[in-house]
Design a protein around this motif. Sequence first.
Motif, PDB file in Angstrom:
ATOM      1  N   HIS A  80      42.490  24.827 -76.577  1.00 43.41           N
ATOM      2  CA  HIS A  80      41.965  25.884 -77.427  1.00 43.41           C
ATOM      3  C   HIS A  80      42.093  27.285 -76.838  1.00 43.41           C
ATOM      4  N   LYS A  81      42.371  27.395 -75.533  1.00 48.71           N
ATOM      5  CA  LYS A  81      42.363  28.725 -74.929  1.00 48.71           C
ATOM      6  C   LYS A  81      43.277  28.780 -73.706  1.00 48.71           C
ATOM      7  N   THR A  82      43.731  29.994 -73.399  1.00 45.81           N
ATOM      8  CA  THR A  82      44.557  30.226 -72.221  1.00 45.81           C
ATOM      9  C   THR A  82      43.815  31.152 -71.260  1.00 45.81           C
ATOM     10  N   PHE A  83      43.832  30.816 -69.979  1.00 46.24           N
ATOM     11  CA  PHE A  83      43.116  31.577 -68.965  1.00 46.24           C
ATOM     12  C   PHE A  83      44.122  32.093 -67.932  1.00 46.24           C
ATOM     13  N   HIS A  84      43.937  33.327 -67.507  1.00 48.63           N
ATOM     14  CA  HIS A  84      44.854  33.949 -66.544  1.00 48.63           C
ATOM     15  C   HIS A  84      44.095  34.307 -65.266  1.00 48.63           C
ATOM     16  N   PHE A  85      44.705  33.981 -64.117  1.00 44.96           N
ATOM     17  CA  PHE A  85      44.073  34.231 -62.822  1.00 44.96           C
ATOM     18  C   PHE A  85      45.049  34.940 -61.887  1.00 44.96           C
ATOM     19  N   HIS A  86      44.498  35.783 -61.037  1.00 47.88           N
ATOM     20  CA  HIS A  86      45.296  36.532 -60.068  1.00 47.88           C
ATOM     21  C   HIS A  86      44.572  36.486 -58.724  1.00 47.88           C
ATOM     22  N   ILE A  87      45.291  36.067 -57.670  1.00 44.77           N
ATOM     23  CA  ILE A  87      44.708  35.928 -56.330  1.00 44.77           C
ATOM     24  C   ILE A  87      45.557  36.702 -55.329  1.00 44.77           C
ATOM     25  N   GLU A  88      44.894  37.492 -54.508  1.00 42.72           N
ATOM     26  CA  GLU A  88      45.560  38.185 -53.408  1.00 42.72           C
ATOM     27  C   GLU A  88      44.937  37.744 -52.092  1.00 42.72           C
ATOM     28  N   PHE A  89      45.757  37.679 -51.039  1.00 48.28           N
ATOM     29  CA  PHE A  89      45.299  37.250 -49.719  1.00 48.28           C
ATOM     30  C   PHE A  89      45.419  38.426 -48.760  1.00 48.28           C
ATOM     31  N   GLN A  90      44.346  38.722 -48.040  1.00 50.82           N
ATOM     32  CA  GLN A  90      44.338  39.848 -47.114  1.00 50.82           C
ATOM     33  C   GLN A  90      43.862  39.397 -45.744  1.00 50.82           C
ATOM     34  N   THR A  91      44.455  39.977 -44.708  1.00 48.62           N
ATOM     35  CA  THR A  91      43.961  39.771 -43.357  1.00 48.62           C
ATOM     36  C   THR A  91      43.118  40.969 -42.933  1.00 48.62           C
ATOM     37  N   LEU A  92      43.657  42.180 -43.118  1.00 47.77           N
ATOM     38  CA  LEU A  92      42.954  43.387 -42.705  1.00 47.77           C
ATOM     39  C   LEU A  92      42.275  44.049 -43.898  1.00 47.77           C
ATOM     40  N   ASN A  93      41.182  44.762 -43.626  1.00 47.13           N
ATOM     41  CA  ASN A  93      40.513  45.527 -44.676  1.00 47.13           C
ATOM     42  C   ASN A  93      41.350  46.755 -45.008  1.00 47.13           C
ATOM     43  N   ASP A  94      41.628  46.956 -46.275  1.00 49.34           N
ATOM     44  CA  ASP A  94      42.511  48.028 -46.712  1.00 49.34           C
ATOM     45  C   ASP A  94      41.824  48.796 -47.840  1.00 49.34           C
ATOM     46  N   GLU A  95      41.599  50.083 -47.633  1.00 43.16           N
ATOM     47  CA  GLU A  95      40.891  50.888 -48.632  1.00 43.16           C
ATOM     48  C   GLU A  95      41.666  51.019 -49.931  1.00 43.16           C
ATOM     49  N   THR A  96      42.981  50.825 -49.883  1.00 37.75           N
ATOM     50  CA  THR A  96      43.795  50.949 -51.104  1.00 37.75           C
ATOM     51  C   THR A  96      43.863  49.636 -51.882  1.00 37.75           C
ATOM     52  N   MET A  97      43.203  48.592 -51.386  1.00 37.10           N
ATOM     53  CA  MET A  97      43.323  47.277 -52.008  1.00 37.10           C
ATOM     54  C   MET A  97      42.866  47.293 -53.458  1.00 37.10           C
ATOM     55  N   VAL A  98      41.759  47.948 -53.752  1.00 41.45           N
ATOM     56  CA  VAL A  98      41.244  47.950 -55.117  1.00 41.45           C
ATOM     57  C   VAL A  98      42.211  48.662 -56.063  1.00 41.45           C
ATOM     58  N   ILE A  99      42.897  49.693 -55.568  1.00 39.98           N
ATOM     59  CA  ILE A  99      43.892  50.395 -56.390  1.00 39.98           C
ATOM     60  C   ILE A  99      45.072  49.479 -56.671  1.00 39.98           C
ATOM     61  N   ARG A 100      45.505  48.747 -55.649  1.00 40.01           N
ATOM     62  CA  ARG A 100      46.622  47.813 -55.854  1.00 40.01           C
ATOM     63  C   ARG A 100      46.233  46.708 -56.829  1.00 40.01           C
ATOM     64  N   MET A 101      44.988  46.233 -56.717  1.00 35.40           N
ATOM     65  CA  MET A 101      44.535  45.198 -57.645  1.00 35.40           C
ATOM     66  C   MET A 101      44.550  45.697 -59.082  1.00 35.40           C
ATOM     67  N   PHE A 102      44.146  46.960 -59.280  1.00 37.25           N
ATOM     68  CA  PHE A 102      44.174  47.532 -60.623  1.00 37.25           C
ATOM     69  C   PHE A 102      45.617  47.608 -61.129  1.00 37.25           C
ATOM     70  N   ARG A 103      46.522  48.015 -60.259  1.00 36.05           N
ATOM     71  CA  ARG A 103      47.936  48.102 -60.664  1.00 36.05           C
ATOM     72  C   ARG A 103      48.484  46.724 -61.020  1.00 36.05           C
ATOM     73  N   TYR A 104      48.210  45.730 -60.166  1.00 35.32           N
ATOM     74  CA  TYR A 104      48.669  44.367 -60.452  1.00 35.32           C
ATOM     75  C   TYR A 104      48.104  43.883 -61.789  1.00 35.32           C
ATOM     76  N   GLY A 105      46.791  44.086 -61.963  1.00 36.57           N
ATOM     77  CA  GLY A 105      46.144  43.630 -63.190  1.00 36.57           C
ATOM     78  C   GLY A 105      46.700  44.319 -64.416  1.00 36.57           C
ATOM     79  N   PHE A 106      46.923  45.637 -64.300  1.00 43.88           N
ATOM     80  CA  PHE A 106      47.470  46.395 -65.427  1.00 43.88           C
ATOM     81  C   PHE A 106      48.879  45.909 -65.782  1.00 43.88           C
ATOM     82  N   GLU A 107      49.720  45.719 -64.761  1.00 41.47           N
ATOM     83  CA  GLU A 107      51.100  45.278 -65.014  1.00 41.47           C
ATOM     84  C   GLU A 107      51.116  43.896 -65.666  1.00 41.47           C
TER      85      GLU A 107
END
Length: 349
Positions: A80-107
Amino acid sequence: MNEKRKARSKQNKQERIKLDQIMRVLFKLSKNLTIELINGLFNETFYGPEVKIRYGNSEFISDEYDRIIGDMFITVESKHKTFHFHIEFQTLNDETMVIRMFRYGFEKALEHATSLEANNKVPREKKVFLFPKQLVIFLEENEAVDDTLSLILRLSNGHELTYDVDVMKYWKHTPESLRHQRMYALLPLLVFQSRKRMRTISTSNRPETEKRQLMAAQFEQLKRTIQQTLEVLGELHDTHQIKVGDLERILRVIQNITDYLYNRYGQYKEMEEEINHMRKSIFDPKIRKEAKLEGKKEGKLEGKLEGKLEGKKEGKEEVAKRMLLKGLDIPSIVEFTGFTKEEVEQLQQ
């Protein structure tokens, strides 16, 4: 200093590629294990026989030919439904990570909307951008990592939207907690947790004698982690929650990570036999038992597993030889293949 930075950048890139490859193996085990992993990561309740899994495109090209590459996009389809998931793996803390996640999600949302429009499933005048459910898995301990990555989108009309991405602090997990949440595919990464402490010791200004003592203590801790992980895997195998095919892949990942750690931060040859003994003492009896239960000749299944491991070693030797013929330096070959410097020099001769 510039040469050191270049070498460090090259090394980080190689390690990132290695981690990407490991993650792709762990997220592409059998369907049941993958569904259990998605359920654990995203608090879902999918039932394997009732859904289908698809792995989505992870490379996006902008109008300016700027390329961005995400780690893992998974689609789960029910009746009845389709679900979409996105996973990223990080070793170091990166302040730009949330921006990259937004870009990935938007694309990914744009890709999905374009596909629906092309198939006439939505009116052209009514575009819907559906972001996937996203998660960042931080592997190495870092107190600066929050439970959620957030940014605020401020629109021209003054409205503000909050964009949040959940975070998994992997370093807080143990073999038992991963087992309890049925995230069996992530068990091998427990071995990876030692890397940060070993790197800190290796790059410190401590006397060499003290470094050796601290590193020896870390390797002892690593052995205990491997022992605990193998015991949990053995119990899961005994209770038929992990099949032999998945077990082989998981063991190869553990071997791959420990090879990397031993070659980079310690004397691998001194530890290799002990780790192999751990693996064989736990799994060889189980494999023989399973072979008997399946009515096969004893040792056939075990031989298949050992044969694959031997074949892997022979394949790595061929890769190393080709690299030597192409003129690559020995340190690079050690990084790519996991062989020791002495083993590569022997192949060179």
